[in-house]
Scaffold this active site. Structure first.
Site, PDB file in Angstrom:
ATOM      1  N   GLY A  96       0.140  -7.130   8.384  1.00 43.10           N
ATOM      2  CA  GLY A  96      -0.611  -6.181   9.539  1.00 43.10           C
ATOM      3  C   GLY A  96      -1.225  -6.922  10.632  1.00 43.10           C
ATOM      4  O   GLY A  96      -1.684  -6.027  11.919  1.00 43.10           O
ATOM      5  N   GLU A 149       1.032 -11.070  -1.802  1.00 42.24           N
ATOM      6  CA  GLU A 149       0.651 -10.426  -0.013  1.00 42.24           C
ATOM      7  C   GLU A 149      -0.096 -11.040   0.771  1.00 42.24           C
ATOM      8  O   GLU A 149      -1.483 -10.364   0.076  1.00 42.24           O
ATOM      9  CB  GLU A 149       1.351  -8.891   0.212  1.00 42.24           C
ATOM     10  N   ASN A 184       7.322  -0.337   2.957  1.00 46.48           N
ATOM     11  CA  ASN A 184       6.435   0.388   2.560  1.00 46.48           C
ATOM     12  C   ASN A 184       6.075   1.219   3.640  1.00 46.48           C
ATOM     13  O   ASN A 184       5.135   0.796   4.599  1.00 46.48           O
ATOM     14  CB  ASN A 184       4.937  -0.310   2.126  1.00 46.48           C
ATOM     15  N   SER A 237       3.478  -9.261   7.714  1.00 45.11           N
ATOM     16  CA  SER A 237       4.552  -9.232   8.628  1.00 45.11           C
ATOM     17  C   SER A 237       5.267 -10.013   9.075  1.00 45.11           C
ATOM     18  O   SER A 237       6.269 -11.061  10.077  1.00 45.11           O
ATOM     19  CB  SER A 237       3.278  -9.856   9.399  1.00 45.11           C
ATOM     20  N   LYS A 297       3.473   3.511   3.916  1.00 42.52           N
ATOM     21  CA  LYS A 297       1.426   3.910   4.155  1.00 42.52           C
ATOM     22  C   LYS A 297       1.646   5.188   4.433  1.00 42.52           C
ATOM     23  O   LYS A 297       1.914   6.297   4.678  1.00 42.52           O
ATOM     24  CB  LYS A 297       0.982   2.538   5.416  1.00 42.52           C
TER      25      LYS A 297
END
Ligand code: PGA
Length: 251
Positions: A174, A168, A10, A214, A12
């Protein structure tokens, strides 16, 4: 039942068109010999047609990060399933925690997006995950149950044969913090059982359940070894072609 592992990136709100094409081209070349996994990249909307062209006739699959649930209309700034499909998109990420958190997406909106995706023949990646506060309050399973049940509510399970679920935990996205193997195993096997008993046993067998949060080259092998982990959804570590290739070719 063998499920082909899905390694999904992804991107983003990163990368201009030329940057996205460059990374996609490098990744496609580096992963040309990969046969045992599916690799998906989800660039921003404006990069989709460019990346679709760049990865045509390669082993990479294309995903979008979002869609709108209406087919068309006066919805300034939005993109429909048909538009994505026409741009060469195969997968669509729905209900990512950043969409829920920053753009106020509710389970009801997520449900409408899942319906729009399957109607438009896109493969939905339904993102679910508990916050730190929900975990600490002992509400992890309650949260995930609701996100899955509401997400697929009213959708004929036959239309969900390509559904992917991405677990997730919000506190792991992150942050450099990954859920421990026990936590991941418990949640993934819980989700498959829940799908089996509450939605459809066929679906429970076919659905791929990804872990996200992560994921890095140094932890992917341990995650992929866990029963019921059928792949990963990766943010930060998917941005660099070399690092993403390490993820795909983990051992
Ligand atoms: P991360 O993001 O890998 O940077 O934690 C995961 C995600 O948001 O899907």
């Amino acid at each position: 039942m063998t499920r082909t592992p899905l390694i999904a990136g992804n991107w983003k709100m990163f990368k201009t068109g030329p940057e996205a094409v460059d990374t996609a081209t490098q990744l496609a070349a580096a992963c040309a010999d990969v046969r045992d996994k599916e690799i998906m990249i989800a660039p921003t909307y404006v990069c989709l047609p460019l990346v679709a062209t760049a990865i045509a006739n390669t082993s990479l699959h294309l995903g979008a990060q979002n869609l709108h649930f209406e087919k068309q209309g006066a919805f300034t700034g939005e993109i429909s399933a048909d538009m994505l499909a026409a741009a060469g998109v195969e997968y669509v990420i729905i209900g990512h925690s950043e969409r829920r958190q920053y753009f106020f997406e509710t389970d009801d909106m997520v449900n409408r997006k899942i319906q729009a995706a399957v109607a438009g023949r896109l493969k939905p990646i339904l993102c679910i995950g508990e916050t730190q506060a929900q975990r600490e309050a002992g509400n992890t399973f309650l949260t995930l149950d609701k996100q899955v049940a509401d997400g697929v509510k009213g959708v004929d399970s036959k239309l969900l044969q390509d559904l992917v679920i991405a677990y997730e935990p919000v506190w792991a996205i992150g942050t450099g913090e990954t859920a421990g193997p026990d936590q991941v195993e418990t949640v993934h096997s819980y989700l498959r059982t829940m799908l089996d008993t509450q939605i459809s046993s066929d679906l429970a067998q076919t659905v791929r359940i990804l872990y996200g949060g992560s994921v890095k080259p140094d932890n992917i092998a341990n995650l992929m070894r866990i029963q019921d982990v059928d792949g990963v959804l990766v943010g930060g570590a998917s941005l660099d072609a070399g690092t993403f290739t390490e993820l795909v070719k983990y051992d």
